[in-house]
Design a protein around this motif. Structure first.
Motif, mmCIF file in Angstrom:
data_model
loop_
_atom_site.group_PDB
_atom_site.id
_atom_site.type_symbol
_atom_site.label_atom_id
_atom_site.label_comp_id
_atom_site.label_asym_id
_atom_site.label_seq_id
_atom_site.Cartn_x
_atom_site.Cartn_y
_atom_site.Cartn_z
ATOM 1 N N ASP A 56 -35.208 -23.083 -3.467
ATOM 2 C CA ASP A 56 -33.970 -22.400 -3.846
ATOM 3 C C ASP A 56 -34.226 -20.976 -4.321
ATOM 4 O OD1 ASP A 56 -32.331 -24.580 -3.253
ATOM 5 O OD2 ASP A 56 -32.495 -25.400 -5.279
ATOM 6 N N LEU A 59 -33.870 -19.326 -1.007
ATOM 7 C CA LEU A 59 -32.717 -19.621 -0.159
ATOM 8 C C LEU A 59 -31.350 -19.490 -0.821
ATOM 9 C CD1 LEU A 59 -34.222 -22.692 1.694
ATOM 10 C CD2 LEU A 59 -33.995 -20.360 2.546
ATOM 11 N N VAL A 60 -31.262 -19.612 -2.131
ATOM 12 C CA VAL A 60 -29.955 -19.578 -2.785
ATOM 13 C C VAL A 60 -29.392 -18.162 -2.738
ATOM 14 C CG1 VAL A 60 -28.789 -19.736 -5.023
ATOM 15 C CG2 VAL A 60 -30.274 -21.577 -4.259
ATOM 16 N N SER A 64 -22.788 -18.248 2.026
ATOM 17 C CA SER A 64 -21.804 -19.236 2.492
ATOM 18 C C SER A 64 -20.416 -18.938 1.952
ATOM 19 C CB SER A 64 -22.209 -20.654 2.087
ATOM 20 O OG SER A 64 -23.331 -21.064 2.808
ATOM 21 N N HIS A 121 -33.856 -24.198 5.275
ATOM 22 C CA HIS A 121 -32.903 -23.265 5.874
ATOM 23 C C HIS A 121 -31.953 -24.003 6.813
ATOM 24 C CE1 HIS A 121 -31.222 -19.606 7.467
ATOM 25 N NE2 HIS A 121 -31.593 -19.949 8.680
ATOM 26 N N ASN A 124 -29.200 -25.378 4.787
ATOM 27 C CA ASN A 124 -28.247 -24.320 4.450
ATOM 28 C C ASN A 124 -27.372 -23.963 5.648
ATOM 29 O OD1 ASN A 124 -29.415 -24.294 1.953
ATOM 30 N ND2 ASN A 124 -30.100 -22.179 2.044
#
Length: 192
Positions: A56, A59-60, A64, A121, A124
């Motif tokens: 995270d 990736l966070v 989105s 990923h 996500n």
């Protein structure tokens, strides 16, 4: 955004910036969450409060939500690929402004080069697809077609992102995504 939310956001960004820097300098596997916490000047518990997993830390982001908001705000009745493609290009413009381009590039290079991040990923990617379908609202009368269109647009965007990383961020990312969408769908986004 209230003061508390602003502080939380700033703390997250600082932790994430230190994490990406350390992952880039030392390697993803060689960097520990404790090392990130030390570099950021916070406790490991603070890091975990903001980022439940090591993945995270890379990736966070707010991508989105940003894409979903732009899809929801787009005029209904347009072809789905146009609505989604326009939202992706606009989101890329927002994410590459304000000196964030190098940070985004570093995160993307980590995602491409680190197997554990590539796997996450994909999760996500699926969550973004679901957010897009939900944001389409009543225009998603056929959920299968909405999911297929969202997936196709996201695959095209991913291809553009990989190219952008391979070229060390030199092409203008929104233009690269718009061009890739135009090639795949016959110009689903407005000219830039």
């Amino acid at each position: 955004m209230n003061l508390r939310a602003q502080r939380r956001f700033e703390t997250q960004r600082a932790i994430q910036a230190h994490a990406v820097r350390l992952f880039t300098e030392r390697g993803y596997d060689a960097t520990t969450v404790a090392g990130v916490a030390e570099a950021a000047g916070v406790s490991p518990m603070t890091v975990y409060r903001h980022f439940p997993t090591k993945e995270d830390l890379v990736l966070v982001d707010q991508h989105s939500e940003l894409v979903a908001e732009r899809v929801a705000a787009s005029p209904p009745g347009q072809p789905l690929a146009h609505r989604i493609g326009t939202a992706l290009v606009e989101s890329a413009s927002a994410l590459t402004g304000d000196s964030q381009e190098q940070f985004l590039l570093a995160r993307l290079e980590l995602m491409i080069s680190t197997p554990a991040l590539r796997a996450r990923h994909l999760d996500n990617h699926y969550a973004l697809q679901q957010a897009i379908v939900t944001a389409l609202g009543d225009d998603a009368t056929d959920p299968f077609l909405a999911k297929a269109t969202a997936s196709a647009c996201l695959a095209v965007m991913h291809t553009a992102l990989v190219r952008w990383a391979e070229e060390d961020g030199r092409p203008h990312l929104p233009d690269l995504i718009a061009g890739a969408l135009a090639a795949a769908f016959g110009d689903p986004t407005p000219p830039r």
